[in-house]
Design a protein around this motif. Sequence first.
Motif, PDB file in Angstrom:
ATOM      1  N   HIS A  64      14.476  23.552  33.611  1.00 39.24           N
ATOM      2  CA  HIS A  64      14.681  23.193  32.203  1.00 39.24           C
ATOM      3  C   HIS A  64      13.371  22.902  31.487  1.00 39.24           C
ATOM      4  O   HIS A  64      13.377  22.278  30.425  1.00 39.24           O
ATOM      5  N   GLY A  65      12.270  23.286  32.061  1.00 38.00           N
ATOM      6  CA  GLY A  65      10.976  22.935  31.487  1.00 38.00           C
ATOM      7  C   GLY A  65      10.600  23.759  30.269  1.00 38.00           C
ATOM      8  O   GLY A  65      11.319  24.670  29.856  1.00 38.00           O
ATOM      9  N   PHE A  66       9.450  23.437  29.720  1.00 39.51           N
ATOM     10  CA  PHE A  66       8.945  24.178  28.562  1.00 39.51           C
ATOM     11  C   PHE A  66       7.448  23.916  28.388  1.00 39.51           C
ATOM     12  O   PHE A  66       6.919  22.926  28.886  1.00 39.51           O
ATOM     13  N   PHE A  67       6.791  24.837  27.692  1.00 37.75           N
ATOM     14  CA  PHE A  67       5.398  24.614  27.280  1.00 37.75           C
ATOM     15  C   PHE A  67       5.409  23.823  25.976  1.00 37.75           C
ATOM     16  O   PHE A  67       6.243  24.057  25.100  1.00 37.75           O
ATOM     17  N   PHE A  68       4.466  22.904  25.873  1.00 36.72           N
ATOM     18  CA  PHE A  68       4.352  22.078  24.668  1.00 36.72           C
ATOM     19  C   PHE A  68       2.860  21.929  24.378  1.00 36.72           C
ATOM     20  O   PHE A  68       2.052  21.887  25.310  1.00 36.72           O
ATOM     21  N   PRO A  69       2.471  21.852  23.110  1.00 45.06           N
ATOM     22  CA  PRO A  69       1.038  21.678  22.827  1.00 45.06           C
ATOM     23  C   PRO A  69       0.502  20.419  23.500  1.00 45.06           C
ATOM     24  O   PRO A  69       1.216  19.423  23.616  1.00 45.06           O
ATOM     25  N   GLY A  70      -0.721  20.460  23.946  1.00 45.66           N
ATOM     26  CA  GLY A  70      -1.351  19.256  24.472  1.00 45.66           C
ATOM     27  C   GLY A  70      -1.354  18.186  23.393  1.00 45.66           C
ATOM     28  O   GLY A  70      -1.391  18.479  22.204  1.00 45.66           O
ATOM     29  N   PHE A  71      -1.313  16.940  23.822  1.00 47.79           N
ATOM     30  CA  PHE A  71      -1.300  15.852  22.846  1.00 47.79           C
ATOM     31  C   PHE A  71      -2.682  15.676  22.230  1.00 47.79           C
ATOM     32  O   PHE A  71      -3.697  15.699  22.927  1.00 47.79           O
ATOM     33  N   ILE A  72      -2.672  15.433  20.925  1.00 45.19           N
ATOM     34  CA  ILE A  72      -3.927  15.278  20.208  1.00 45.19           C
ATOM     35  C   ILE A  72      -3.796  14.204  19.146  1.00 45.19           C
ATOM     36  O   ILE A  72      -4.256  14.352  18.028  1.00 45.19           O
ATOM     37  N   GLY A  73      -3.137  13.126  19.519  1.00 48.06           N
ATOM     38  CA  GLY A  73      -2.861  12.013  18.591  1.00 48.06           C
ATOM     39  C   GLY A  73      -3.744  12.087  17.385  1.00 48.06           C
ATOM     40  O   GLY A  73      -3.419  12.778  16.422  1.00 48.06           O
ATOM     41  N   ILE A  74      -4.820  11.330  17.425  1.00 47.95           N
ATOM     42  CA  ILE A  74      -5.814  11.638  16.415  1.00 47.95           C
ATOM     43  C   ILE A  74      -6.837  12.242  17.246  1.00 47.95           C
ATOM     44  O   ILE A  74      -7.884  11.748  17.540  1.00 47.95           O
ATOM     45  N   ILE A 385      -6.098  23.783  17.113  1.00 43.53           N
ATOM     46  CA  ILE A 385      -5.179  23.185  18.088  1.00 43.53           C
ATOM     47  C   ILE A 385      -3.965  22.565  17.398  1.00 43.53           C
ATOM     48  O   ILE A 385      -3.928  22.476  16.174  1.00 43.53           O
ATOM     49  N   GLY A 386      -2.995  22.166  18.196  1.00 49.91           N
ATOM     50  CA  GLY A 386      -1.828  21.448  17.663  1.00 49.91           C
ATOM     51  C   GLY A 386      -0.538  22.233  17.686  1.00 49.91           C
ATOM     52  O   GLY A 386       0.544  21.666  17.524  1.00 49.91           O
ATOM     53  N   TRP A 394      -5.588  27.722  23.574  1.00 46.62           N
ATOM     54  CA  TRP A 394      -4.466  27.352  24.451  1.00 46.62           C
ATOM     55  C   TRP A 394      -4.726  25.954  25.021  1.00 46.62           C
ATOM     56  O   TRP A 394      -5.263  25.782  26.108  1.00 46.62           O
ATOM     57  N   ASP A 395      -4.398  24.956  24.198  1.00 43.44           N
ATOM     58  CA  ASP A 395      -4.417  23.554  24.621  1.00 43.44           C
ATOM     59  C   ASP A 395      -2.957  23.183  24.796  1.00 43.44           C
ATOM     60  O   ASP A 395      -2.243  22.941  23.817  1.00 43.44           O
ATOM     61  N   ALA A 396      -2.508  23.145  26.025  1.00 44.09           N
ATOM     62  CA  ALA A 396      -1.065  23.081  26.251  1.00 44.09           C
ATOM     63  C   ALA A 396      -0.736  22.306  27.506  1.00 44.09           C
ATOM     64  O   ALA A 396      -1.588  22.106  28.370  1.00 44.09           O
ATOM     65  N   GLN A 397       0.518  21.875  27.579  1.00 40.81           N
ATOM     66  CA  GLN A 397       1.007  21.250  28.800  1.00 40.81           C
ATOM     67  C   GLN A 397       2.309  21.921  29.221  1.00 40.81           C
ATOM     68  O   GLN A 397       3.082  22.366  28.387  1.00 40.81           O
ATOM     69  N   MET A 398       2.494  22.034  30.524  1.00 39.24           N
ATOM     70  CA  MET A 398       3.759  22.535  31.052  1.00 39.24           C
ATOM     71  C   MET A 398       4.629  21.326  31.361  1.00 39.24           C
ATOM     72  O   MET A 398       4.299  20.517  32.225  1.00 39.24           O
ATOM     73  N   VAL A 399       5.723  21.194  30.605  1.00 39.56           N
ATOM     74  CA  VAL A 399       6.656  20.094  30.842  1.00 39.56           C
ATOM     75  C   VAL A 399       7.674  20.556  31.873  1.00 39.56           C
ATOM     76  O   VAL A 399       8.350  21.569  31.682  1.00 39.56           O
ATOM     77  N   SER A 400       7.741  19.832  32.960  1.00 37.99           N
ATOM     78  CA  SER A 400       8.613  20.212  34.064  1.00 37.99           C
ATOM     79  C   SER A 400       9.830  19.298  34.092  1.00 37.99           C
ATOM     80  O   SER A 400       9.702  18.075  34.151  1.00 37.99           O
ATOM     81  N   ILE A 401      11.000  19.892  34.008  1.00 37.23           N
ATOM     82  CA  ILE A 401      12.244  19.113  34.034  1.00 37.23           C
ATOM     83  C   ILE A 401      13.229  19.827  34.944  1.00 37.23           C
ATOM     84  O   ILE A 401      13.422  21.030  34.804  1.00 37.23           O
ATOM     85  N   VAL A 402      13.822  19.080  35.853  1.00 33.00           N
ATOM     86  CA  VAL A 402      14.764  19.722  36.781  1.00 33.00           C
ATOM     87  C   VAL A 402      16.159  19.129  36.615  1.00 33.00           C
ATOM     88  O   VAL A 402      16.331  18.060  36.045  1.00 33.00           O
TER      89      VAL A 402
END
Lengths: 459, 459
Positions: A64-74, A385-386, A394-402
């Motif tokens: 159930h995962g997905f790619f999401f942009p890396g966090f870049i708060g400020i 980015i963002g 490609w500033d990204a994270q792979m969110v892993s959900i099982v």
Amino acid sequence: MALDKTIYIGAFVHCATLTELEICTGGSIGVGDDGKIAFVIKDRNSESLPAGWEAAREVKIKDHGFFFPGFIGIVSDTHIHAPQYPNAGVFGKSTLLDWLNTYTFPLESSFSDLANAGRIYKRVVSRTLSHGTTTACYYATVHVPATNLLADICKEKGQRAFVGRVCMDQMSPDYYRDESVDSAIEASRACIQHVKEIDPGNDIITSIITPRFALSCSTEAMKRLGDLHRETGVPCQTHISENPKEIELVREVFPECSSYADVYDKAGLLTPKMILAHAVHLSKDERALIKKRETKISHCPASNTALTSGAAKVRELMNDGITVGLGTDVSGGYTPSMLAEAREAIFTSRHRAMLDGDEAKLSTEEVLYLATRGGAKVVGLEERIGGFEVGKDWDAQMVSIVGVDSSLDLYQTVGPVEIFGGESWDDKVAKWLYTGDDRNTAAVWVKGRLVHKTSNFEG
Amino acid sequence: MALDKTIYIGAFVHCATLTELEICTGGSIGVGDDGKIAFVIKDRNSESLPAGWEAAREVKIKDHGFFFPGFIGIVSDTHIHAPQYPNAGVFGKSTLLDWLNTYTFPLESSFSDLANAGRIYKRVVSRTLSHGTTTACYYATVHVPATNLLADICKEKGQRAFVGRVCMDQMSPDYYRDESVDSAIEASRACIQHVKEIDPGNDIITSIITPRFALSCSTEAMKRLGDLHRETGVPCQTHISENPKEIELVREVFPECSSYADVYDKAGLLTPKMILAHAVHLSKDERALIKKRETKISHCPASNTALTSGAAKVRELMNDGITVGLGTDVSGGYTPSMLAEAREAIFTSRHRAMLDGDEAKLSTEEVLYLATRGGAKVVGLEERIGGFEVGKDWDAQMVSIVGVDSSLDLYQTVGPVEIFGGESWDDKVAKWLYTGDDRNTAAVWVKGRLVHKTSNFEG
């Protein structure tokens, strides 16, 4: 360093607007050997690969995962005081001013020891990367060598970073301060020069001028930093209006200024490239000035709650048209996780809503926006980015959900988000935000480079 | 089931009083084959083992870890709606009354399917155990078979639990309600009878009478539940004063009652064995009545914040002499972790302090007290659980904390708390509270039985 051309295959999620997510469940994103997004296919069934990509490497989302942009708060972690990391969770019942003297200054002063600084900074960068923070704005310490070491570590580990030597020449302890205005400016120049040498094009690392906050800096020092800002074009960051006692004291120390914001404005520091952390108790006039100057704001809810500083009126700031991102403010904040910080932004907005009405509430979509595109705008990198668009890095994270059929022991590794089946994609994203942690961040990339991975990541 | 006599060796920490931790860094605790604490040695160097314990099994703390009492909010998880677990983190911007209809009732009604109920309940019990929750008060659903199944699962997995069939005969959807007062009382009796059969002495499992809340129950149903309470001595739990609209509606529906608390009092439900969840907006008169009746309160800060219900005045309740524990209120609350809930109690108290002054702040020690001894008092088990004294049951968790020299990959398993060296024991406990999670709970025991362990636990 050339990278393999890679196609990232599977669901991806990013913020379309402040209030809407774009969720492409069957997408593909091609990233070239320059680390930039070459193409975005939103539906693999109806679109074929561009020519020349048939043999590219593939990284696939599972379950159930997905790619999401890396966090870049400020940018991601705008406002993380790197040297304070060992104090995360240690503040007792203190508020800002006594917290600085009791917990913060003694710890920061130990960064004159470069071995000590290196040990902690390496940990901070690895840890924030592991939470999906692809870009961080760091407050370092007054020390030039340790600040430069932090820049080196970020470059080596591949985290996009704004690295600031803290300037403080007054109302600071004798054992930890800039000795004079001249030495402060010279030290700040030395750090700017170092970044110029290790990353001339600010590909990954950028120097940032960092007066600690008004009370720590003489008028003369701030003016000279304002000059340095104008001369070099290097961005700035500082704190503003965090705590009522601090604001009262600023009024006493700077009687010639009409407000806290005016202190920075008179020094030439209130510009579009200035990031103001906290901004909890701004007056209407201050907000108007900040809006006029196009100055950016970093909202740090975990810290503001922990130190009882107040609950910032984020909706009001956004309604005024001010650009807002999120910051963890470790160790005022207890967590280096931007995901946790986004949750805190929601909760703080709920406490505001109890007083100000429902409009104050921030939604899941809005806090994820603040943690990605909002942060990108705050650091002036919204073109790079963002989000996932062609030409962006490609500033990204792979969110892993099982799914929940996994054993609980496995869960210790794969993370706390539980999918029972039948959840919508919006639900999955909400569950990640509310119940997820670093175990759900299986891999992290900055400009196409794999900078963090867990045992859940295959690729 | 006889257990091995075991000596737990190393640091242990528990609450001495509301405001003080007792930290014994070189202790030993002997637990007999009945699961009860046989001796407590606070300093191994100056005290020797009692006779007959030389050959006992040993379980040793490693690194910076310590033994801590299992969480027992209002007993640990007083107020966890077990069937709502799949909705953790899913509530959007809703508040109480629309949240019930949109998210909660449809999910709960699916527990008429026993296979579905078993799948989710097994997960809930395993998961709360993994967070160190040794005792939980559960709200199940209206269904007798599924409620009894939850009691069976708790017994099998070894979690101390209060299991309540939810009673709701009015203002509930047609598809999910008790059909009549008679059938409601009969169903509640059936669940009480089931627990009597599987655990006659309430060794681990206790039945609990559970009117959902005043609006879901007719006056007649509540009166009959009050009678059942008096007749059987079985404890009770319900909700009170969570949300302004709910309170307004209670006033309209029960015009003969002087307050929300009075509704329960008139039904004979306001007794020392009643646990009231939320209690966010109680009036002075209601607090006085609750104090007089010695009724207990479960504070659920994560839920109250997430649903914008309000920020309960916990300090005021405690100053009034009312007994308070903590509850996660999943899925109103987003987390099944009592550690996270204790953090939320601190943060909510900070938001209260912004309005009411510093006295409202809860300390690290105080929220840990609420999560252990406070909860024990709320469920009337303060003689059996909540701390480490001779004669108490060994309901405990092994908190695992390692130094930072471990690699970050290892950290994915051993947990997020980072010890840089030089931290005091108070700091370590604070870091666990603020930055720890289930990875730091290496093992969990209830009445001496090992009911959860991770790969970090050897023993």
